[in-house]
Write a protein that holds these residues in place. Sequence first.
Motif, PDB file in Angstrom:
ATOM      1  N   PHE A 193       0.908 -18.304  62.468  1.00  0.00           N
ATOM      2  CA  PHE A 193      -0.793 -18.792  62.362  1.00  0.00           C
ATOM      3  C   PHE A 193      -0.854 -20.299  61.544  1.00  0.00           C
ATOM      4  N   PRO A 194      -2.199 -20.817  61.574  1.00  0.00           N
ATOM      5  CA  PRO A 194      -2.186 -21.728  61.045  1.00  0.00           C
ATOM      6  C   PRO A 194      -1.961 -21.819  59.551  1.00  0.00           C
ATOM      7  N   GLN A 195      -1.275 -22.781  58.779  1.00  0.00           N
ATOM      8  CA  GLN A 195      -0.754 -22.923  57.611  1.00  0.00           C
ATOM      9  C   GLN A 195      -1.811 -22.141  56.674  1.00  0.00           C
ATOM     10  N   GLY A 196      -1.326 -21.075  55.989  1.00  0.00           N
ATOM     11  CA  GLY A 196      -2.337 -20.679  54.866  1.00  0.00           C
ATOM     12  C   GLY A 196      -1.641 -20.091  53.875  1.00  0.00           C
ATOM     13  N   GLY A 197      -0.132 -19.852  53.915  1.00  0.00           N
ATOM     14  CA  GLY A 197       0.557 -19.577  52.953  1.00  0.00           C
ATOM     15  C   GLY A 197       0.836 -17.972  53.206  1.00  0.00           C
ATOM     16  N   SER A 198      -0.350 -17.380  53.526  1.00  0.00           N
ATOM     17  CA  SER A 198      -0.132 -15.804  53.326  1.00  0.00           C
ATOM     18  C   SER A 198      -0.103 -15.144  54.807  1.00  0.00           C
ATOM     19  N   GLU A 199      -0.173 -15.992  55.732  1.00  0.00           N
ATOM     20  CA  GLU A 199       0.052 -15.336  57.211  1.00  0.00           C
ATOM     21  C   GLU A 199       1.387 -15.320  57.534  1.00  0.00           C
ATOM     22  N   LYS A 200       1.415 -14.068  58.392  1.00  0.00           N
ATOM     23  CA  LYS A 200       2.864 -13.672  58.691  1.00  0.00           C
ATOM     24  C   LYS A 200       3.351 -14.243  60.123  1.00  0.00           C
ATOM     25  N   LEU A 201       4.711 -14.159  60.001  1.00  0.00           N
ATOM     26  CA  LEU A 201       5.592 -14.769  61.378  1.00  0.00           C
ATOM     27  C   LEU A 201       5.900 -13.269  62.288  1.00  0.00           C
ATOM     28  N   GLN A 252      10.114  -7.315  61.584  1.00  0.00           N
ATOM     29  CA  GLN A 252       8.821  -7.441  61.439  1.00  0.00           C
ATOM     30  C   GLN A 252       8.547  -7.820  59.994  1.00  0.00           C
ATOM     31  N   PHE A 253       7.640  -8.634  59.632  1.00  0.00           N
ATOM     32  CA  PHE A 253       7.338  -9.274  58.307  1.00  0.00           C
ATOM     33  C   PHE A 253       6.811  -8.135  57.301  1.00  0.00           C
ATOM     34  N   ILE A 254       7.438  -8.057  56.175  1.00  0.00           N
ATOM     35  CA  ILE A 254       6.960  -7.180  55.227  1.00  0.00           C
ATOM     36  C   ILE A 254       6.420  -7.814  54.252  1.00  0.00           C
ATOM     37  N   PHE A 255       6.657  -8.643  53.566  1.00  0.00           N
ATOM     38  CA  PHE A 255       5.956  -9.796  52.675  1.00  0.00           C
ATOM     39  C   PHE A 255       6.917 -10.786  52.176  1.00  0.00           C
ATOM     40  N   GLU A 303       7.918 -16.175  42.504  1.00  0.00           N
ATOM     41  CA  GLU A 303       7.911 -14.826  41.763  1.00  0.00           C
ATOM     42  C   GLU A 303       6.392 -14.278  41.929  1.00  0.00           C
ATOM     43  N   GLU A 304       5.701 -14.848  42.831  1.00  0.00           N
ATOM     44  CA  GLU A 304       4.489 -14.401  43.269  1.00  0.00           C
ATOM     45  C   GLU A 304       4.389 -13.709  44.649  1.00  0.00           C
ATOM     46  N   GLU A 305       3.750 -12.755  44.800  1.00  0.00           N
ATOM     47  CA  GLU A 305       3.620 -12.055  46.282  1.00  0.00           C
ATOM     48  C   GLU A 305       2.623 -13.413  47.106  1.00  0.00           C
ATOM     49  N   ASN A 306       3.099 -13.702  48.193  1.00  0.00           N
ATOM     50  CA  ASN A 306       2.346 -14.774  48.931  1.00  0.00           C
ATOM     51  C   ASN A 306       2.121 -14.264  50.237  1.00  0.00           C
ATOM     52  N   GLY A 307       1.783 -13.163  50.776  1.00  0.00           N
ATOM     53  CA  GLY A 307       1.509 -12.693  51.847  1.00  0.00           C
ATOM     54  C   GLY A 307       2.334 -11.524  52.245  1.00  0.00           C
ATOM     55  N   ARG A 308       1.622 -10.908  53.035  1.00  0.00           N
ATOM     56  CA  ARG A 308       1.930  -9.339  53.295  1.00  0.00           C
ATOM     57  C   ARG A 308       1.880  -8.817  54.598  1.00  0.00           C
ATOM     58  N   GLY A 309       2.677  -8.373  55.334  1.00  0.00           N
ATOM     59  CA  GLY A 309       2.331  -7.528  56.717  1.00  0.00           C
ATOM     60  C   GLY A 309       1.925  -6.201  56.531  1.00  0.00           C
ATOM     61  N   ASN A 310       1.821  -5.465  57.598  1.00  0.00           N
ATOM     62  CA  ASN A 310       1.083  -4.038  57.800  1.00  0.00           C
ATOM     63  C   ASN A 310       2.162  -3.239  57.260  1.00  0.00           C
ATOM     64  N   PHE A 311       2.425  -3.226  55.954  1.00  0.00           N
ATOM     65  CA  PHE A 311       3.068  -2.248  55.434  1.00  0.00           C
ATOM     66  C   PHE A 311       2.713  -1.476  54.267  1.00  0.00           C
ATOM     67  N   PRO A 312       2.728  -0.342  54.095  1.00  0.00           N
ATOM     68  CA  PRO A 312       2.183   0.546  52.941  1.00  0.00           C
ATOM     69  C   PRO A 312       2.564   0.011  51.594  1.00  0.00           C
ATOM     70  N   LEU A 324      17.376  -2.071  59.725  1.00  0.00           N
ATOM     71  CA  LEU A 324      18.003  -3.109  59.079  1.00  0.00           C
ATOM     72  C   LEU A 324      16.801  -3.877  58.553  1.00  0.00           C
ATOM     73  N   TYR A 325      16.993  -4.295  57.181  1.00  0.00           N
ATOM     74  CA  TYR A 325      16.368  -4.969  56.323  1.00  0.00           C
ATOM     75  C   TYR A 325      16.877  -6.373  56.057  1.00  0.00           C
TER      76      TYR A 325
END
Lengths: 114, 114
Positions: A94-102, B44-47, B52-61, B88-89
């Motif tokens: 998605f457009p650059q936003g830093g938090s969007e997924k691939l 599938q993108f996890i995060f 050192e900061e989380e910068n985006g997260r996929g659909n994982f619990p 595979l991770y």
Amino acid sequence: DQQVKQNSPSLSVQEGRISILNCDYTNSMFDYFLWYKKYPAEGPTFLISISSIKDKNEDGRFTVFLNKSAKHLSLHIVPSQPGDSAVYFCAASFPQGGSEKLVFGKGTKLTVNP
Amino acid sequence: ETGVTQSPTHLIKTRGQQVTLRCSSQSGHNTVSWYQQALGQGPQFIFQYYREEENGRGNFPPRFSGLQFPNYSSELNVNALELDDSALYLCASSAGSFWTDTQYFGPGTRLTVL
């Protein structure tokens, strides 16, 4: 809900001929597309990318074409070599936003026969 | 050789256990992303972690969590393992936090949950 689709699980071509790998996407918000190649027991390797503002990007034997109206991209390999035998993944972001997924497709296994 | 290493190569756990997977990024790469690749699927993108900061997260619990350390190493932790976590991770490092920055993948850790 698969947003990036690679409908051909496998493709077999003769050495020296053209390989065409296809990818379709459903989300019109995607603005950057990538192709990765993966050999067994290795991680994916970046191959080539294209921004949505372009319709073609070329790097040596590899060319990626993007048709935004059809939401379709393809990877052309010319000429194909046996070393190109691998699984090819199409991915979109998605457009650059830093938090969007691939988002990746399921992959197409290419076999190039000598 | 991408310069990205992962450990262990293979791991077998039982349902309900906890697991920690490790990744060592290329020196100077401030971003690490983690992916889950089930059999026959694309990654599938996890995060993603940036400095050192989380910068985006996929659909994982939330039982999927991560850490990134100043020495370019990172961890993926999974609590309360389920059978479907077998996969595979992959970790991937990049210099920047945008998807236009080339990601370099490690070879992956194969996790089997019994």
